[in-house]
Design a protein around this motif. Structure first.
Motif, PDB file in Angstrom:
ATOM      1  N   VAL A  11       0.840  -1.200   0.000  1.00  0.00           N
ATOM      2  CA  VAL A  11       0.000   0.000   0.000  1.00  0.00           C
ATOM      3  C   VAL A  11       0.875   1.250   0.000  1.00  0.00           C
ATOM      4  CG1 VAL A  11      -1.727   1.273   1.314  1.00  0.00           C
ATOM      5  CG2 VAL A  11      -1.916  -1.197   1.097  1.00  0.00           C
ATOM      6  N   ALA A  12       1.967   1.227   0.760  1.00  0.00           N
ATOM      7  CA  ALA A  12       2.881   2.367   0.773  1.00  0.00           C
ATOM      8  C   ALA A  12       3.525   2.563  -0.602  1.00  0.00           C
ATOM      9  CB  ALA A  12       3.943   2.171   1.840  1.00  0.00           C
ATOM     10  N   ALA A  13       3.839   1.471  -1.267  1.00  0.00           N
ATOM     11  CA  ALA A  13       4.427   1.580  -2.602  1.00  0.00           C
ATOM     12  C   ALA A  13       3.439   2.194  -3.584  1.00  0.00           C
ATOM     13  CB  ALA A  13       4.877   0.209  -3.087  1.00  0.00           C
ATOM     14  N   ILE A  14       2.179   1.811  -3.502  1.00  0.00           N
ATOM     15  CA  ILE A  14       1.158   2.406  -4.368  1.00  0.00           C
ATOM     16  C   ILE A  14       1.045   3.899  -4.084  1.00  0.00           C
ATOM     17  CG2 ILE A  14      -1.325   2.472  -4.862  1.00  0.00           C
ATOM     18  CD1 ILE A  14      -1.374  -0.556  -4.457  1.00  0.00           C
ATOM     19  N   THR A  15       1.090   4.281  -2.805  1.00  0.00           N
ATOM     20  CA  THR A  15       0.992   5.694  -2.441  1.00  0.00           C
ATOM     21  C   THR A  15       2.155   6.492  -3.020  1.00  0.00           C
ATOM     22  OG1 THR A  15      -0.132   5.073  -0.402  1.00  0.00           O
ATOM     23  CG2 THR A  15       0.769   7.285  -0.502  1.00  0.00           C
ATOM     24  N   VAL A  16       3.355   5.954  -2.928  1.00  0.00           N
ATOM     25  CA  VAL A  16       4.533   6.654  -3.448  1.00  0.00           C
ATOM     26  C   VAL A  16       4.471   6.760  -4.973  1.00  0.00           C
ATOM     27  CG1 VAL A  16       7.047   6.514  -3.706  1.00  0.00           C
ATOM     28  CG2 VAL A  16       5.987   6.077  -1.486  1.00  0.00           C
ATOM     29  N   ILE A  17       4.075   5.700  -5.644  1.00  0.00           N
ATOM     30  CA  ILE A  17       3.974   5.738  -7.110  1.00  0.00           C
ATOM     31  C   ILE A  17       2.926   6.756  -7.545  1.00  0.00           C
ATOM     32  CG2 ILE A  17       3.308   4.400  -9.153  1.00  0.00           C
ATOM     33  CD1 ILE A  17       4.568   1.943  -7.717  1.00  0.00           C
ATOM     34  N   CYS A  18       1.816   6.808  -6.825  1.00  0.00           N
ATOM     35  CA  CYS A  18       0.776   7.790  -7.158  1.00  0.00           C
ATOM     36  C   CYS A  18       1.241   9.213  -6.868  1.00  0.00           C
ATOM     37  CB  CYS A  18      -0.506   7.480  -6.390  1.00  0.00           C
ATOM     38  SG  CYS A  18      -1.316   5.985  -6.957  1.00  0.00           S
ATOM     39  N   LEU A  19       2.043   9.394  -5.834  1.00  0.00           N
ATOM     40  CA  LEU A  19       2.605  10.715  -5.539  1.00  0.00           C
ATOM     41  C   LEU A  19       3.492  11.181  -6.692  1.00  0.00           C
ATOM     42  CD1 LEU A  19       3.011  13.052  -3.538  1.00  0.00           C
ATOM     43  CD2 LEU A  19       4.908  11.770  -2.576  1.00  0.00           C
ATOM     44  N   VAL A  20       4.292  10.275  -7.201  1.00  0.00           N
ATOM     45  CA  VAL A  20       5.154  10.608  -8.343  1.00  0.00           C
ATOM     46  C   VAL A  20       4.301  10.924  -9.573  1.00  0.00           C
ATOM     47  CG1 VAL A  20       6.896   9.697  -9.931  1.00  0.00           C
ATOM     48  CG2 VAL A  20       7.129   9.328  -7.471  1.00  0.00           C
ATOM     49  N   ALA A  21       3.242  10.146  -9.796  1.00  0.00           N
ATOM     50  CA  ALA A  21       2.348  10.428 -10.930  1.00  0.00           C
ATOM     51  C   ALA A  21       1.696  11.796 -10.774  1.00  0.00           C
ATOM     52  CB  ALA A  21       1.282   9.337 -11.038  1.00  0.00           C
ATOM     53  N   GLY A  22       1.324  12.161  -9.551  1.00  0.00           N
ATOM     54  CA  GLY A  22       0.751  13.481  -9.305  1.00  0.00           C
ATOM     55  C   GLY A  22       1.756  14.591  -9.549  1.00  0.00           C
ATOM     56  N   MET A  23       3.007  14.366  -9.187  1.00  0.00           N
ATOM     57  CA  MET A  23       4.041  15.378  -9.436  1.00  0.00           C
ATOM     58  C   MET A  23       4.313  15.540 -10.926  1.00  0.00           C
ATOM     59  SD  MET A  23       6.694  14.539  -6.412  1.00  0.00           S
ATOM     60  CE  MET A  23       6.815  15.738  -5.105  1.00  0.00           C
ATOM     61  N   ILE A  24       4.253  14.434 -11.646  1.00  0.00           N
ATOM     62  CA  ILE A  24       4.414  14.515 -13.107  1.00  0.00           C
ATOM     63  C   ILE A  24       3.248  15.289 -13.713  1.00  0.00           C
ATOM     64  CG2 ILE A  24       4.412  13.144 -15.234  1.00  0.00           C
ATOM     65  CD1 ILE A  24       5.995  11.010 -13.649  1.00  0.00           C
ATOM     66  N   VAL A  37      -7.712  13.130  -9.449  1.00  0.00           N
ATOM     67  CA  VAL A  37      -8.335  12.122 -10.309  1.00  0.00           C
ATOM     68  C   VAL A  37      -7.254  11.211 -10.900  1.00  0.00           C
ATOM     69  CG1 VAL A  37      -9.704  11.770 -12.403  1.00  0.00           C
ATOM     70  CG2 VAL A  37     -10.277  13.638 -10.841  1.00  0.00           C
ATOM     71  N   ILE A  38      -6.168  11.799 -11.344  1.00  0.00           N
ATOM     72  CA  ILE A  38      -5.067  11.016 -11.908  1.00  0.00           C
ATOM     73  C   ILE A  38      -4.491  10.083 -10.847  1.00  0.00           C
ATOM     74  CG2 ILE A  38      -2.695  11.207 -12.792  1.00  0.00           C
ATOM     75  CD1 ILE A  38      -3.697  13.781 -14.243  1.00  0.00           C
ATOM     76  N   CYS A  39      -4.311  10.587  -9.630  1.00  0.00           N
ATOM     77  CA  CYS A  39      -3.770   9.757  -8.541  1.00  0.00           C
ATOM     78  C   CYS A  39      -4.732   8.624  -8.186  1.00  0.00           C
ATOM     79  CB  CYS A  39      -3.478  10.618  -7.319  1.00  0.00           C
ATOM     80  SG  CYS A  39      -2.063  11.712  -7.529  1.00  0.00           S
ATOM     81  N   ALA A  40      -6.035   8.912  -8.159  1.00  0.00           N
ATOM     82  CA  ALA A  40      -7.019   7.881  -7.826  1.00  0.00           C
ATOM     83  C   ALA A  40      -7.072   6.799  -8.905  1.00  0.00           C
ATOM     84  CB  ALA A  40      -8.397   8.513  -7.646  1.00  0.00           C
ATOM     85  N   VAL A  41      -7.069   7.186 -10.162  1.00  0.00           N
ATOM     86  CA  VAL A  41      -7.103   6.211 -11.261  1.00  0.00           C
ATOM     87  C   VAL A  41      -5.821   5.389 -11.279  1.00  0.00           C
ATOM     88  CG1 VAL A  41      -7.117   5.975 -13.784  1.00  0.00           C
ATOM     89  CG2 VAL A  41      -8.731   7.513 -12.661  1.00  0.00           C
ATOM     90  N   CYS A  42      -4.689   6.050 -11.100  1.00  0.00           N
ATOM     91  CA  CYS A  42      -3.407   5.340 -11.051  1.00  0.00           C
ATOM     92  C   CYS A  42      -3.408   4.336  -9.903  1.00  0.00           C
ATOM     93  CB  CYS A  42      -2.283   6.350 -10.899  1.00  0.00           C
ATOM     94  SG  CYS A  42      -0.634   5.643 -10.824  1.00  0.00           S
ATOM     95  N   GLY A  43      -3.904   4.752  -8.744  1.00  0.00           N
ATOM     96  CA  GLY A  43      -3.966   3.852  -7.595  1.00  0.00           C
ATOM     97  C   GLY A  43      -4.889   2.680  -7.834  1.00  0.00           C
ATOM     98  N   GLY A  44      -6.039   2.919  -8.452  1.00  0.00           N
ATOM     99  CA  GLY A  44      -6.964   1.831  -8.753  1.00  0.00           C
ATOM    100  C   GLY A  44      -6.358   0.799  -9.685  1.00  0.00           C
ATOM    101  N   ILE A  45      -5.672   1.273 -10.690  1.00  0.00           N
ATOM    102  CA  ILE A  45      -5.009   0.357 -11.630  1.00  0.00           C
ATOM    103  C   ILE A  45      -3.911  -0.435 -10.922  1.00  0.00           C
ATOM    104  CG2 ILE A  45      -3.516   0.272 -13.677  1.00  0.00           C
ATOM    105  CD1 ILE A  45      -5.169   2.705 -14.724  1.00  0.00           C
ATOM    106  N   LEU A  46      -3.124   0.263 -10.105  1.00  0.00           N
ATOM    107  CA  LEU A  46      -2.053  -0.425  -9.380  1.00  0.00           C
ATOM    108  C   LEU A  46      -2.601  -1.412  -8.358  1.00  0.00           C
ATOM    109  CD1 LEU A  46       0.450   2.512  -8.831  1.00  0.00           C
ATOM    110  CD2 LEU A  46       0.768   0.515 -10.302  1.00  0.00           C
ATOM    111  N   GLY A  47      -3.745  -1.110  -7.769  1.00  0.00           N
ATOM    112  CA  GLY A  47      -4.366  -2.048  -6.844  1.00  0.00           C
ATOM    113  C   GLY A  47      -4.788  -3.335  -7.536  1.00  0.00           C
ATOM    114  N   ALA A  48      -5.384  -3.202  -8.718  1.00  0.00           N
ATOM    115  CA  ALA A  48      -5.788  -4.383  -9.472  1.00  0.00           C
ATOM    116  C   ALA A  48      -4.575  -5.190  -9.926  1.00  0.00           C
ATOM    117  CB  ALA A  48      -6.630  -3.972 -10.680  1.00  0.00           C
ATOM    118  N   VAL A  49      -3.537  -4.500 -10.366  1.00  0.00           N
ATOM    119  CA  VAL A  49      -2.317  -5.185 -10.790  1.00  0.00           C
ATOM    120  C   VAL A  49      -1.652  -5.863  -9.594  1.00  0.00           C
ATOM    121  CG1 VAL A  49       0.023  -4.820 -11.701  1.00  0.00           C
ATOM    122  CG2 VAL A  49      -1.925  -3.712 -12.788  1.00  0.00           C
TER     123      VAL A  49
END
Length: 90
Positions: A11-24, A37-49
């Motif tokens: 879960v922490a890894a998903i949070t960090v990856i989404c933080l980076v996506a938000g910064m991008i 919205v971008i962070c939520a969608v990115c997190g949802g995809i990463l959760g499923a993966v």
């Protein structure tokens, strides 16, 4: 008790990856209102993966995995705002 057995690291890894996506997204020309919205969608995809490829993921079905990912993605936005507001006050 081992913390890795709780799935917190995933879960922490998903949070960090989404933080980076938000910064991008922040660095791009997108309006700021789309960053959560971008962070939520990115997190949802990463959760499923994560559920599909990680045996110790803290969910047992895709709905819960996506929900965990979305919450983790939105948490990254909240963490960013807390740090920003604290540093703004100093």
């Amino acid at each position: 008790m081992d913390l890795s057995s709780l799935g917190i690291t995933t879960v922490a890894a998903i949070t960090v990856i989404c933080l980076v996506a938000g910064m991008i997204a922040k660095a791009s020309l997108l309006p700021d209102k789309w960053i959560p919205v971008i962070c939520a969608v990115c997190g949802g995809i990463l959760g499923a993966v994560g559920l599909a490829i990680m045996p110790d993921f803290p969910a047992t079905d895709y709905m819960n995995a996506i929900a965990i990912g979305v919450v983790s993605g939105l948490t990254s936005t909240g963490i960013h705002q807390v740090v920003k507001q604290i540093s703004k006050g100093e």
